[in-house]
Design an enzyme around this catalytic site. Structure first.
Site, PDB file in Angstrom:
ATOM      1  N   GLY A 183       0.789  -1.221   0.000  1.00  0.00           N
ATOM      2  CA  GLY A 183       0.000   0.000   0.000  1.00  0.00           C
ATOM      3  C   GLY A 183       0.823   1.274   0.000  1.00  0.00           C
ATOM      4  NE  ARG A 222      -6.978 -22.052 -12.896  1.00  0.00           N
ATOM      5  CZ  ARG A 222      -7.937 -21.407 -12.245  1.00  0.00           C
ATOM      6  NH1 ARG A 222      -9.180 -21.848 -12.328  1.00  0.00           N
ATOM      7  NH2 ARG A 222      -7.691 -20.331 -11.532  1.00  0.00           N
TER       8      ARG A 222
END
Length: 666
Positions: free
Chosen positions: A165, A297
């Site tokens: 952050g 996938r």
């Protein structure tokens, strides 16, 4: 044609693939670790082979070992499921090199979509919308401001070397850009010794919407419509649904077309998902979505697509892998609404700590009338600390979204799980939240409401039925069909005041009941709740109760355990334990003892015997289910005994550190 399939996975997805493959007449081979020797997917396979110890790095991630097993057992193909080797390009190449069909895309497609920055560059060339941004080398403030002006505000300035952050600033207006840039660069330089930044469009109220795509070896790519996966906790999907709420035909056409272009750009074959970050600050727009990534996938949430399209995606995977074609786009229609809730072994009341161990009680919803349950565990099994903590996926389908949500809530009410704790009550609160039903969805939905979504450990409904059970069991009544048939004066004109005391977690709870006819008032301290029209049934193993609270139906199932009553209500199971004489002394002693909240490995010991510590100071760091958990000091004091060493494996409840007893000051 695939005649024999090795499933290179475990648990729920291994059973899911096996269910379809065996229905198609395909012989299924399971692989398993030592920890999974008794797992359902091993028992249900036509053949099963042990591949290594419990750790995935020594079993399910050993591509060479799995290919060796495939060759030994005569497998024509390998289905990787999701996770583990499913997006491993080297494994896909190794399958091809050994003349084994990899049920998935090519290694080149996996690689192309695996590197996020390169994937975005590829998508830009394919005219797939990506998040507007500036990622060039020129760091001149005027150049950066010009880029931000072109992107459009709000923007996010991010340190190239950033993390945690730091080195990040949101800028809402052009006049604030240069001062924010200077501040961001200064912080980045101090934190990372690198003041370079990049700029990205800040998406206000983001939603996560993805498109299921399918390609075949003939170059045809189709879409199977979209799923909304906005309900997330710490970037992990919690509830998914199809179709996306608020979707319009125009936005759907634009998003699905972009997803098809993304797949075609890498000559995609098989099942894939193109994920978009979407501006959810208002109605969905044709220019308000941006490519995030492509998962090469089958997705965990694929069942919701199956429910609204009527297609079996695993069957389509196997068909395409065998050289078959995908359907024509106009053959696929979208009907009704489906939701999926991920039931995890975790304790919401304790910060969602993982909960592992035996599944002594496991009752999942009945699969009937629009309810589907995909699971890889069973009662008598266990949730292992070595793998993903998912217990089951609960899927509901109905004619519209609100109906599917209420059906989900009803299904989750049927849950009973013990001693492993789950997020079932939390999930139920999510789908019943007014903002969820009102389609106010963003990826921040849960974070902004988490305190309201976590069910209390001690619930008045559950506590009331625990106390009622105690009265029934200790009275002289024998009519289990009528909880008011105990001959103790309940049917007098004045209410009887009864109750009991339980240990719930670390808390002692006194429950008072006021009973009159078939109504009951439950009180704990200053909190009171009225239940009307109580009906009950039961026998030697427990009770089932129903009642109404403010005209809303509530129910609870009570299991008789040696140590107390397990009450399962509203998706949450809690033990109301019989109090023991030393409960107060045990509670006092526990104030100076740090115990393992779950099984795990001791990663770090931050104290030694004799050290002085303050309340909240991190004493021990445990690793469980691939997460680190810091255990703090419960009070100021002095460390008496350190009972473990770094690297030790510990069980839930093991004493790690004991503090010296507090002494009164002279």
């Amino acid at each position: 044609m695939i005649n024999s399939l090795l499933i290179a996975n475990r648990g729920e997805i291994a059973r899911r693939v096996m269910r379809t493959a065996q229905r198609m007449g395909i012989r299924c081979i399971a692989v398993y670790s030592e920890a999974d020797a008794q797992a359902p997917h091993v028992r249900e396979a036509d053949e099963a082979v042990l591949i290594g110890p419990a750790a995935a790095s020594e079993s399910y991630l050993l591509g060479d070992k799995i290919i060796e097993v495939a060759k030994q057992t005569g497998a024509d193909a390998i289905h990787p499921g999701y996770g583990f080797l499913s997006e491993n390009a080297e494994f896909a190449e190794a399958c091809a090199a050994n003349d084994i069909i990899f049920v998935g895309p090519s290694a080149d497609a996996i690689r192309a979509m695996g590197l996020k920055d390169q994937a975005k560059a590829l998508m830009e060339r394919a005219e797939v919308p990506v998040t507007p941004g500036y990622h060039e080398e020129n760091q001149d403030p005027d150049v950066l401001k010009a880029a931000a002006d072109k992107i459009g505000y709000p923007v996010l300035i991010k340190a190239v070397a950033g993390g945690g952050g730091k080195g990040m600033r949101k800028v809402d207006a052009a006049e604030d850009f240069l001062s924010s840039l200077e501040s961001c660069k200064r912080e980045a330089s101090k934190s990372f010794s690198d003041d370079r930044v990049l700029i990205e469009k800040f998406i206000t109220n983001p939603r996560h919407i993805e498109v299921q795509v399918f390609g075949d070896s003939r170059g045809r790519v189709i879409h199977l419509y979209e799923r909304d996966c906005s309900l997330q906790r710490r970037h992990q999907k919690v509830i998914e649904e199809a179709p996306a709420p608020g979707m319009t035909p125009a936005v759907r056409a634009a998003m699905c077309s972009a997803a098809i272009n993304a797949a075609k750009a890498v000559n995609y074959v098989g099942a894939g998902t193109v994920e978009f970050i979407v501006d959810g600050s208002g109605p969905l727009r044709e220019d308000g979505f941006y490519f995030m990534e492509m998962n090469t996938r089958l997705q965990v949430e694929h069942p919701v697509t199956e429910e609204v399209t009527g297609l079996d995606l695993v069957e389509l995977q196997l068909h395409v892998a065998s050289g078959g074609s995908v359907p024509e786009q106009n053959e696929i229609s979208l009907q009704g609404h489906a939701m999926e809730a991920r039931l995890y072994a975790e304790d919401p009341q304790s910060g969602f700590l993982p909960s592992t161990g035996p599944l002594n009680i496991l009752r999942l919803p009945d699969e009937d009338d629009g309810v589907r349950v995909d699971t890889g565990v069973e009662e008598g099994g266990e949730v292992s600390l070595y793998y993903d903590p998912m217990i089951a996926k609960v899927i509901t389908y109905d004619h519209d979204r609100v109906s599917a949500a209420y059906l989900m809530a009803e299904a989750l009410e049927e849950l009973a799980v013990w001693p492993v704790k789950t997020n079932g009550g939390f999930l139920r609160n999510c789908v019943l939240h007014p903002d969820f039903l009102d389609e106010k969805l963003t990826t921040g939905f849960i974070g902004e409401r988490e305190a309201d979504l976590i069910p209390p450990r001690v619930d008045l409904v559950a506590a009331g039925f625990a106390a009622l059970t105690s009265i029934l069991e200790n009275g002289d009544g024998s009519d289990y069909a009528d909880p008011f048939a105990v001959a103790d004066g309940w049917r007098m004109n004045t209410s009887a005041r009864l109750g009991d005391r339980f240990e719930v977690g670390e808390e002692t709870v006194s429950v008072a009941l006021s009973l009159h006819d078939e109504d009951m008032s439950v009180s704990i301290g200053d909190e009171t709740l009225s239940l009307e029209g109580i009906d009950g049934s039961g026998g030697e193993e427990g009770y089932f109760f129903q009642a109404a609270v403010d005209d809303a139906a509530v129910s609870a199932e009570v299991d008789f355990l040696e140590e107390g009553y397990l009450v399962s209500s509203c998706g949450h199971s809690e033990l109301y334990a019989f109090p023991h004489p030393d409960a107060a002394a045990d509670a006092a002693e526990a104030g100076g003892v740090i115990k393992a909240p779950m099984p795990g490995k001791v990663l770090a010991l931050n104290v030694s015997s004799g050290d002085t510590v303050t309340k909240g100071q991190a004493l021990v760091v445990l690793e469980a289910m691939k997460m680190e958990h810091s255990l703090p000091a419960p009070r100021d004091g002095v460390i008496g005994e350190v009972a473990v060493s770094t690297g030790d494996q510990v069980a839930e409840g093991d004493i790690l550190v004991a503090m010296q007893e507090e002494t009164a000051e002279a």
